[in-house]
Design an enzyme around this catalytic site. Sequence first.
Site, PDB file in Angstrom:
ATOM      1  N   ASP A 179      51.821  50.507  38.910  1.00 60.65           N
ATOM      2  CA  ASP A 179      52.849  50.833  37.920  1.00 60.65           C
ATOM      3  C   ASP A 179      53.062  49.673  36.938  1.00 60.65           C
ATOM      4  OD1 ASP A 179      54.783  52.334  36.677  1.00 60.65           O
ATOM      5  OD2 ASP A 179      56.375  51.825  38.086  1.00 60.65           O
ATOM      6  N   GLY A 180      53.315  50.020  35.686  1.00 58.77           N
ATOM      7  CA  GLY A 180      53.700  49.001  34.713  1.00 58.77           C
ATOM      8  C   GLY A 180      52.736  48.793  33.559  1.00 58.77           C
ATOM      9  N   ASN A 181      51.713  49.636  33.418  1.00 57.97           N
ATOM     10  CA  ASN A 181      50.740  49.434  32.351  1.00 57.97           C
ATOM     11  C   ASN A 181      51.368  49.567  30.964  1.00 57.97           C
ATOM     12  OD1 ASN A 181      48.710  49.090  34.241  1.00 57.97           O
ATOM     13  ND2 ASN A 181      48.013  51.210  34.138  1.00 57.97           N
ATOM     14  N   HIS A 239      46.731  50.596  29.690  1.00 56.86           N
ATOM     15  CA  HIS A 239      45.897  51.296  30.669  1.00 56.86           C
ATOM     16  C   HIS A 239      44.521  50.645  30.786  1.00 56.86           C
ATOM     17  CE1 HIS A 239      48.904  54.309  31.307  1.00 56.86           C
ATOM     18  NE2 HIS A 239      48.886  54.707  30.047  1.00 56.86           N
ATOM     19  N   TRP A 249      51.227  64.940  34.667  1.00 54.40           N
ATOM     20  CA  TRP A 249      50.901  65.934  33.637  1.00 54.40           C
ATOM     21  C   TRP A 249      52.035  66.114  32.634  1.00 54.40           C
ATOM     22  CZ3 TRP A 249      46.080  67.074  33.018  1.00 54.40           C
ATOM     23  CH2 TRP A 249      45.205  67.104  34.105  1.00 54.40           C
ATOM     24  N   LEU A 293      33.475  48.605  52.221  1.00 60.92           N
ATOM     25  CA  LEU A 293      34.822  48.769  51.684  1.00 60.92           C
ATOM     26  C   LEU A 293      34.940  50.166  51.083  1.00 60.92           C
ATOM     27  CD1 LEU A 293      37.624  47.688  50.772  1.00 60.92           C
ATOM     28  CD2 LEU A 293      36.478  46.864  48.685  1.00 60.92           C
TER      29      LEU A 293
END
Length: 388
Positions: A127-129, A144, A200, A276
């Site tokens: 979160d936070g872009n 983003h 959306w 991974l």
Amino acid sequence: MPRIRCILTSLIWMITSSRASSLVTTTLVPTCPCRYRPSAFWNGPSRSTRSRSSYVQNESFLTPHAHRTITAVSHPESAFNHTDLSSKSLSRSVLENIETTITDTKSKPIISNPTFDLPRHIAFICDGNSRWSRQKSLPGSMGHVAGADRVVHLIKALQQSPASSSTSVQPKQPLERESEQNEFQRIEYCTLFAFSTENWSRPSTEISTLFKIMRRMAIQYQQNEAVREGKVQIELLGNLDDERIPEATRKELRVLEMNSKNACSRRKEDNGHNILTICLAINYGGRADILQATKKLAQSIASGELSPDAIEDESEISKRLCTAHLPDPDLIIRTGGEKRLSNFLLWDAAYAELYFSDMLWPDFDERALEEALVWYGKRKRRFGGRND
């Protein structure tokens, strides 16, 4: 004069920005007065742009990271509007050059010799872009792109985490299984909340930008050395059959998932270890996952395949979730200052440790991750019981 003003604006931002992204170093180019077209700026040796285009591809002196940076071209009028996420504000060359970041990234290993338990499965709410780009007076799309850059660094850092004493995938079991787990000294699974079912409701231009970035990342990761050698396995969580997701994006994501699985299968046959697994939660929602699992359970009962009396615990729902093949997350990290799960892994997070950081996602570097892991190592996980 307009040209000088824009150059000064760019210099002020670069000087005052304490942590420039390794992917986004912005040069503000005026539109009409100076007649510099972004396409000309990027596409080659025109008379007015030859020296500039060679400059922006050089190593950046603004960032400590060891790979080349990408310079994004934006317009002054859109730089103050973080909701301007049109295709114009997202430079085509920024997307195309994500490959440079993926192939050249060199991250520091996280905690080379931990004296505490590391989570086997770590999950992120990235979160936070948009707020990151707004703080820097950049178009929201650049936030983003910077967030995608952070994902690249995160994956690289997790690849270098210490080796585990066990690499076998344990099947989904009831919740009490957690207290019987062995101590893992390597992070084996990482889930990233890339796009939620609630996203959306965002502007269509922002959604388009996000899927363009995902498609470009998928294309470039198909050629990534770690993926091709079976060291990193990509898995997709969520409803990828949704027709609102661009077909081109769905195709490249599924190709990446299939290629990585095939490479990991070959590596396992050769007794390869330390794989991974990166899970991308796209068009995913915790409630939606529980709903589809209960529908499948109801269908099994209605068809006579399963008797209601045979349902003894929650495992009948767990095995029908899209996360059924994964261990529950041990640690969930949310950046950006908000303190909620936002419909992420609701069923699976029953006993996860929750770590909330005020740092915005593009700024959440290896040091911040190490602090979160140290915090996790100090937690006493009892799972409803007692350790004394």
